[in-house]
Enzyme design. Structure first.
Site, short mmCIF file in Angstrom:
data_model
loop_
_atom_site.label_atom_id
_atom_site.label_comp_id
_atom_site.label_asym_id
_atom_site.label_seq_id
_atom_site.Cartn_x
_atom_site.Cartn_y
_atom_site.Cartn_z
N ARG A 29 0.82 -1.22 0.00
CA ARG A 29 0.00 0.00 0.00
C ARG A 29 0.85 1.27 0.00
NH1 ARG A 29 -5.44 0.11 1.66
NH2 ARG A 29 -6.39 -1.90 1.25
N ARG A 33 -3.56 7.08 0.71
CA ARG A 33 -4.00 8.31 1.36
C ARG A 33 -3.00 8.99 2.27
NH1 ARG A 33 -9.11 5.24 3.40
NH2 ARG A 33 -7.42 3.75 3.30
N ARG A 42 -6.94 11.79 -5.96
CA ARG A 42 -8.13 11.04 -5.52
C ARG A 42 -9.36 11.97 -5.48
NH1 ARG A 42 -11.91 8.91 -4.01
NH2 ARG A 42 -12.26 7.31 -2.46
N TYR A 155 -14.94 -11.35 0.76
CA TYR A 155 -15.57 -10.04 0.51
C TYR A 155 -16.87 -10.20 -0.28
CZ TYR A 155 -11.70 -7.37 2.45
OH TYR A 155 -10.79 -6.82 3.31
O1 CP3 Z 1 0.01 0.73 -3.25
C1 CP3 Z 1 -0.44 -0.41 -3.35
O2 CP3 Z 1 -0.16 -1.34 -2.56
C2 CP3 Z 1 -1.30 -0.76 -4.56
C3 CP3 Z 1 -2.69 -0.63 -4.42
C4 CP3 Z 1 -3.56 -1.53 -3.54
C5 CP3 Z 1 -4.81 -1.08 -3.04
N1 CP3 Z 1 -5.44 -2.12 -2.45
C6 CP3 Z 1 -5.32 0.29 -3.18
C7 CP3 Z 1 -6.40 0.75 -2.29
C8 CP3 Z 1 -3.43 -2.88 -3.18
C9 CP3 Z 1 -2.28 -3.85 -3.42
C10 CP3 Z 1 -4.64 -3.24 -2.50
C11 CP3 Z 1 -4.89 -4.60 -1.98
C12 CP3 Z 1 -6.10 -4.83 -1.19
N2 CP3 Z 1 -7.33 -4.26 -1.31
C13 CP3 Z 1 -6.19 -5.83 -0.18
C14 CP3 Z 1 -5.09 -6.79 0.20
C15 CP3 Z 1 -4.09 -6.17 1.09
C16 CP3 Z 1 -4.60 -5.82 2.48
O3 CP3 Z 1 -4.62 -4.61 2.78
O4 CP3 Z 1 -4.98 -6.72 3.23
C17 CP3 Z 1 -7.50 -5.79 0.33
C18 CP3 Z 1 -8.07 -6.67 1.44
C19 CP3 Z 1 -8.22 -4.80 -0.41
C20 CP3 Z 1 -9.66 -4.43 -0.29
C21 CP3 Z 1 -9.84 -3.03 0.10
N3 CP3 Z 1 -9.62 -1.95 -0.74
C22 CP3 Z 1 -10.29 -2.54 1.34
C23 CP3 Z 1 -10.66 -3.39 2.55
C24 CP3 Z 1 -10.31 -1.15 1.23
C25 CP3 Z 1 -10.82 -0.19 2.28
C26 CP3 Z 1 -9.82 0.02 3.36
C27 CP3 Z 1 -9.00 1.22 3.06
O5 CP3 Z 1 -7.79 1.15 3.23
O6 CP3 Z 1 -9.63 2.24 2.67
C28 CP3 Z 1 -9.86 -0.79 -0.06
C29 CP3 Z 1 -9.69 0.55 -0.63
C30 CP3 Z 1 -8.34 0.91 -1.16
N4 CP3 Z 1 -7.54 0.09 -1.92
C31 CP3 Z 1 -7.69 2.16 -1.03
C32 CP3 Z 1 -6.47 2.08 -1.74
C33 CP3 Z 1 -5.46 3.17 -1.95
C34 CP3 Z 1 -8.25 3.38 -0.32
C35 CP3 Z 1 -9.33 3.96 -1.16
C36 CP3 Z 1 -9.34 5.46 -1.20
O7 CP3 Z 1 -8.40 6.07 -1.73
O8 CP3 Z 1 -10.33 6.02 -0.73
#
Ligand code: CP3
Length: 349
Positions: A29, A33, A42, A155
């Protein structure tokens, strides 16, 4: 071990089973944000999914952390839930709550798989990878990724995130055969998706099983290890030189079974994995990646340095990529990420 590794890419060298002069690093990640420049894009991109499906913006957001911190790995900007989205499951991201999906019920038919339609929907992701391969700094490795079938199914079944994944677990325990249909669908779709990512320029892939750790031992073998191993087998069958990194978060001692799978190249360790055990039991078989608790990165300073050096000291004797044990938290000060990059770069063992 792998003659096709360009010598200038430290992450690929580590993934080929060799030790590097300086430990390569990237952070799960790493785009997101905690970076003001991400929040700016964003805010203008509209929906989070729109950002994932806008190749130019997704390339820009993937590059943002590299410009600041010079990581060795550049991960595709997307999300694991684009797979259910491409299968036609309604998906939206609710501000402050996370992803919401139209929850799948046991008596509902499993979505059908039309490969052409599925891959067509994901074209913007492949375009992002093509863009990244064209402009990634020369020493960096482009990382593709997908969610593991168990986590993506969880999910889909819960309709979002969950505290205990009760609905998914009771389904797995009570009606394993019907859950198998869904998991098999996700093995099929995820393999095709990752193969297409490789064709578009991903130099290695990571499979995120964020919720492997909610499963007891035998269930973990069936629902986490077996599907990941099958996806890795399919990737290796077509692209034997492409490294596959598995992240079965919370797998505990079962990490060892992943390490012994012939098609899994590397394991991403969660923060609970004891380092001496990992060095002794896992590292002879696979490259290791990890495993700083992301809360240390929120703290920064001496506590973070001490813990990062403990990890570097324990795992740098074998093939190793420094990373976190889970994703960067939104409240992380970017200066702490700079500090951590300097600790890794300056570490002399
Ligand atoms: O930089 C990176 O690593 C690449 C991008 C990336 C995102 N999600 C972007 C994202 C990667 C590799 C993921 C993987 C992901 N997504 C996982 C596996 C890794 C982990 O964290 O366990 C999971 C379970 C998800 C599902 C997911 N996506 C959730 C539960 C959420 C909400 C929680 C949160 O952090 O907001 C997201 C949203 C998400 N995915 C964001 C980002 C940058 C935030 C969204 C936003 O910008 O509002």
């Amino acid at each position: 071990m792998n003659s096709q590794v360009p010598p200038e890419k430290p992450m690929l060298i580590a993934l080929s089973g060799k030790c590097c002069a300086s430990t390569p690093f990237w952070f799960m990640r790493q785009a997101g944000r905690y970076l003001p420049e991400y929040r700016k894009i964003r805010d203008t991109a509209g929906d989070f999914l729109d950002l994932c499906y806008s190749p130019d913006l997704a390339v820009e957001v993937s590059l943002q952390p590299i410009r600041r911190f010079s990581m060795d790995g550049i991960i595709l900007f997307s999300d694991i839930l684009v797979v259910p989205d491409a299968l036609g499951i309604g998906l939206r991201y609710v501000e402050g709550e996370g992803p919401k999906l139209d929850a799948l019920e046991r008596d509902q038919p499993i979505p059908s798989y039309e490969p052409e339609k599925f891959l067509d929907h994901l074209t913007p992701v492949f375009e992002t990878l093509k863009g990244l391969s064209a402009i990634a700094p020369s020493g960096t490795t482009v990382i593709g990724f997908a969610g593991a079938p168990w986590t993506v199914a969880a999910y889909m079944i819960e309709g979002g995130t969950s505290r205990d994944f009760a609905k998914t677990k009771t389904w797995a325990f009570e009606e394993p055969d019907s859950l198998t249909t869904l998991i098999d669908l996700l093995v099929e779709t995820t393999s095709d998706y990752l193969l297409a990512q490789v064709e578009a320029g991903a130099e290695c892939v990571q499979i995120f099983d964020s919720w492997a750790g909610v499963l007891p031992e035998t269930a973990l073998h069936r629902w986490s290890l077996a599907p990941i191993a099958e996806i890795a087998r399919r990737i290796k069958k077509d692209y034997p030189h492409v490294p596959v990194i598995a992240f079965p978060r919370g797998a505990g001692l079962s990490y060892e079974l992943f390490a012994r799978d012939p098609n899994i190249t590397a394991l991403s360790l969660d923060p609970t994995v004891p380092l001496a055990w990992a060095a002794q039991t896992l590292q002879p078989h696979v490259t290791l990646q990890g495993n700083l608790d992301p809360h240390y990165l929120v703290c920064g300073g001496a506590v973070m340095r001490e813990e990062a050096e403990r990890i570097l000291d324990a795992l740098s004797g074998g093939p190793f990529i420094f990373n976190l044990g889970h994703g960067i938290l939104p409240q992380t000060p970017p200066e702490h990420v700079s500090e951590l990059a300097e600790i890794v770069l300056g570490w002399k063992g």
